[in-house]
Design a protein around this motif. Structure first.
Motif, PDB file in Angstrom:
ATOM      1  N   GLN A 252       0.838  -1.203   0.000  1.00  0.00           N
ATOM      2  CA  GLN A 252       0.000   0.000   0.000  1.00  0.00           C
ATOM      3  C   GLN A 252       0.872   1.252   0.000  1.00  0.00           C
ATOM      4  O   GLN A 252       0.608   2.201   0.725  1.00  0.00           O
ATOM      5  N   THR A 253       1.890   1.249  -0.838  1.00  0.00           N
ATOM      6  CA  THR A 253       2.840   2.366  -0.863  1.00  0.00           C
ATOM      7  C   THR A 253       2.150   3.689  -1.187  1.00  0.00           C
ATOM      8  O   THR A 253       2.383   4.703  -0.518  1.00  0.00           O
ATOM      9  N   ARG A 254       1.316   3.677  -2.203  1.00  0.00           N
ATOM     10  CA  ARG A 254       0.651   4.927  -2.598  1.00  0.00           C
ATOM     11  C   ARG A 254      -0.300   5.408  -1.498  1.00  0.00           C
ATOM     12  O   ARG A 254      -0.357   6.607  -1.199  1.00  0.00           O
ATOM     13  N   TYR A 255      -1.029   4.480  -0.891  1.00  0.00           N
ATOM     14  CA  TYR A 255      -1.948   4.859   0.187  1.00  0.00           C
ATOM     15  C   TYR A 255      -1.174   5.426   1.372  1.00  0.00           C
ATOM     16  O   TYR A 255      -1.595   6.419   1.985  1.00  0.00           O
ATOM     17  N   ALA A 256      -0.041   4.799   1.709  1.00  0.00           N
ATOM     18  CA  ALA A 256       0.778   5.287   2.821  1.00  0.00           C
ATOM     19  C   ALA A 256       1.270   6.700   2.539  1.00  0.00           C
ATOM     20  O   ALA A 256       1.294   7.560   3.436  1.00  0.00           O
ATOM     21  N   SER A 257       1.664   6.972   1.294  1.00  0.00           N
ATOM     22  CA  SER A 257       2.115   8.320   0.925  1.00  0.00           C
ATOM     23  C   SER A 257       0.991   9.334   1.089  1.00  0.00           C
ATOM     24  O   SER A 257       1.215  10.467   1.544  1.00  0.00           O
ATOM     25  N   GLU A 258      -0.229   8.917   0.736  1.00  0.00           N
ATOM     26  CA  GLU A 258      -1.374   9.822   0.831  1.00  0.00           C
ATOM     27  C   GLU A 258      -1.683  10.193   2.279  1.00  0.00           C
ATOM     28  O   GLU A 258      -1.969  11.356   2.576  1.00  0.00           O
ATOM     29  N   ILE A 259      -1.626   9.229   3.179  1.00  0.00           N
ATOM     30  CA  ILE A 259      -1.972   9.555   4.571  1.00  0.00           C
ATOM     31  C   ILE A 259      -0.856  10.379   5.222  1.00  0.00           C
ATOM     32  O   ILE A 259      -1.133  11.204   6.105  1.00  0.00           O
ATOM     33  N   LEU A 260       0.383  10.175   4.806  1.00  0.00           N
ATOM     34  CA  LEU A 260       1.462  11.015   5.332  1.00  0.00           C
ATOM     35  C   LEU A 260       1.265  12.467   4.910  1.00  0.00           C
ATOM     36  O   LEU A 260       1.469  13.400   5.701  1.00  0.00           O
TER      37      LEU A 260
END
Length: 528
Positions: A252-260
């Motif tokens: 979930q790399t993209r999702y993790a970037s979004e929440i950061l």
């Protein structure tokens, strides 16, 4: 305008792309014969509708579609008048991981199909009227309303109506619904092979042993419903799937970037672990309060990230216990988790290619942190199950009762793990059509193993509730085999306490968590 989501229908009507999206939605409604224009009967009330706009993007963040959805305001419905039953099953996340593991073991392709306007296909039994869509009222008949023949998005019964429709179709063409997991369907033919479908609302994830057999099934689907064939699965529910010569990577790399970015932590310093070792969070009545809404948003985002990150499960679970009235120390703990995510943004679950062709077994680890909660002295239980070399199911939760000894705490944790073990065993047997051997459950407490194997109600164990003796029953039936393991080999330790970075590094090998950069993986991969 074209690159943002409109906030109201007036803004959307000024954009040609959004007007096209709204026309496409209305065309779908008309082609499915979802409604008919009528006069509103006396003593009946029409439910208002609204337009919802969404930019659909791929795993790279590129816009792929402008989507407008006409949604009924279902909160205006009244039970017993315009809706009755509303429940509709969806596939559990551990089922998705299990089927991905099976596809990897057998080197099967994985496809994704999307049903266009799925809810518009579900007939409804109740008499429901909705207002005409804003901006598209019929000239000269503005006072009339639409009577629904089929479900509309937003109605409380819409998911159930669609599920009944797709369930009926799949049953008619020979699929059998799994008793253990109602979101999974299996069709087996001696000559053509097997097809497995897991259904998540309007998304169908398909895998099987024969590509031509799957193509034949796709043709049947397209004849019955208006479908979008998304090809080989790469992006689903915010989870990315990559396949290369090393196996399948689920992350979930993209999702993790979004929440950061969402919580302004994208430029923070990284942390080496998600929680400070030996740290203890309490209610801390003397500390300053923090915004509970903001805190809950952070927790909710992190909990979804746990779908591919078992290393976050314990820390996020502990922080979740203080959502009612969060304090400054709790917010600091959550921000530490985000700092850890920043440094491990490319982590995920790897289904190794080395498992292919092997006969894999279901193996579980269970552990408990006795009296870990300083507020009520309840223990924290954790378990993790591997199928082959990959973790497919894990959990970290507070035990329901106070344990009087470490033996009892471990016994209760093992009993909770047993329920999941038997469920996974039954699911594997239904999906693979092969009998699953006895599940091995590894425990690092000899006393708990002896208590399960020896049905003796002595002074130190007779108070244990009968429901926890389900573990003993499954051991005696041969469905479960308990095995002792050393504490330093106990993978579930990660789910019951904040461990040191040295322990995490040793556990990373067992967890098959990918630590190499995603860029390197992308350069060598073929998408699933």
């Amino acid at each position: 305008m074209a690159e943002s989501e409109p906030i109201d229908v007036h803004s959307a009507l000024q954009s040609e792309k959004w007007r096209g999206a709204m026309k496409e939605e209305l065309d779908s409604i008309e082609s499915n014969q979802t409604w008919e224009l009528v006069d509103l009967p006396q003593r009946k009330k029409a439910i208002d509708v609204k337009w919802v706009y969404k930019l659909k993007v791929n795993s790279k963040g590129e816009i792929t579609r402008y989507k407008a959805r006409l949604v009924a305001k279902g909160f205006l419905q009244k039970e017993g008048i315009d809706y009755d039953e509303v429940f509709a099953p969806v596939t559990r996340m551990e089922t998705i991981r299990l089927v991905t593991a099976l596809a990897n073991l057998n080197d099967w392709p994985m496809y994704q199909m999307d049903v266009k306007s799925a809810f518009l296909n579900g007939p409804i039994e109740e008499e429901v009227y909705v207002a005409q869509p804003p901006g598209y009222e019929v000239k000269g008949q503005e006072l009339k309303v639409y009577k629904l023949k089929k479900a509309l998005y937003g109605l409380k019964q819409a998911p159930r109506a669609w599920n009944k429709r797709i369930d009926k179709f799949l049953s008619e063409i020979g699929f059998k619904k799994c008793v253990t997991e109602h979101g999974v369907y299996v069709k087996k033919d001696a000559a053509k092979g097997v097809i497995i479908i897991y259904l998540y609302v309007d998304d169908l994830l398909i895998t099987g042993s024969n590509d031509s057999y799957i193509s034949e099934f796709k043709g049947d689907l397209k004849e019955e419903f208006e479908m979008t064939d998304l090809g080989l699965m790469t992006y689903f529910l915010g989870i990315e799937f990559l396949r290369n010569e090393q196996g399948i990577l689920m992350h979930q790399t993209r999702y993790a970037s979004e929440i950061l970015k969402k919580f302004e932590m994208d430029k923070c310093n990284v942390a080496l672990s998600p929680a400070e070792p030996r740290s203890q969070l309490t209610k801390c009545a003397e500390e300053d309060d923090v915004d509970p809404t903001f805190y809950r948003k952070m927790i909710g985002s992190l909990r979804y990230l746990c779908n591919t990150r078992p290393d976050l499960a314990y820390s996020v679970g502990i922080a979740s216990r203080f959502m009612e009235r969060p304090k400054s120390s709790h917010l600091i703990a959550v921000k530490r988790i985000l700092r850890y995510v920043k440094g491990t943004i490319n982590f995920g679950i790897m289904f190794p290619a080395s498992d292919r062709g092997k006969e894999c077994k279901l193996i579980g680890y269970t552990d408990s942190n006795w009296c870990g909660d300083h507020e009520d002295r309840k223990s924290t239980a954790g378990y993790m199950f591997f199928y082959g070399g990959s973790p497919i199911s894990w959990c970290s939760k507070k035990e329901p009762v106070v344990a009087l000894s470490s033996c009892e705490a471990e016994y209760i944790a093992a009993s909770l793990s047993t329920c999941q073990a038997i469920w996974l065993k039954n699911l594997i047997e239904e999906i693979s059509q092969d009998r699953c051997e006895t599940v091995t459950l590894k425990i690092d407490n000899v006393s708990a193993i002896n208590l399960a194997k020896n049905p003796i109600a002595h002074g130190r164990s007779k108070h244990i509730e009968l429901r926890f003796h389900y573990l003993r029953e499954q051991v005696s039936n041969g469905n479960l085999a308990l095995m002792h393991c050393r504490s330093d080999e106990q993978v579930a330790d990660l789910l019951t306490k904040a461990v040191t970075t040295q322990i995490e590094k040793s556990l990373d090998v067992c967890l098959s968590i990918v630590v190499k950069s995603l860029a390197k993986c992308l350069s060598n991969c073929n998408l699933v």
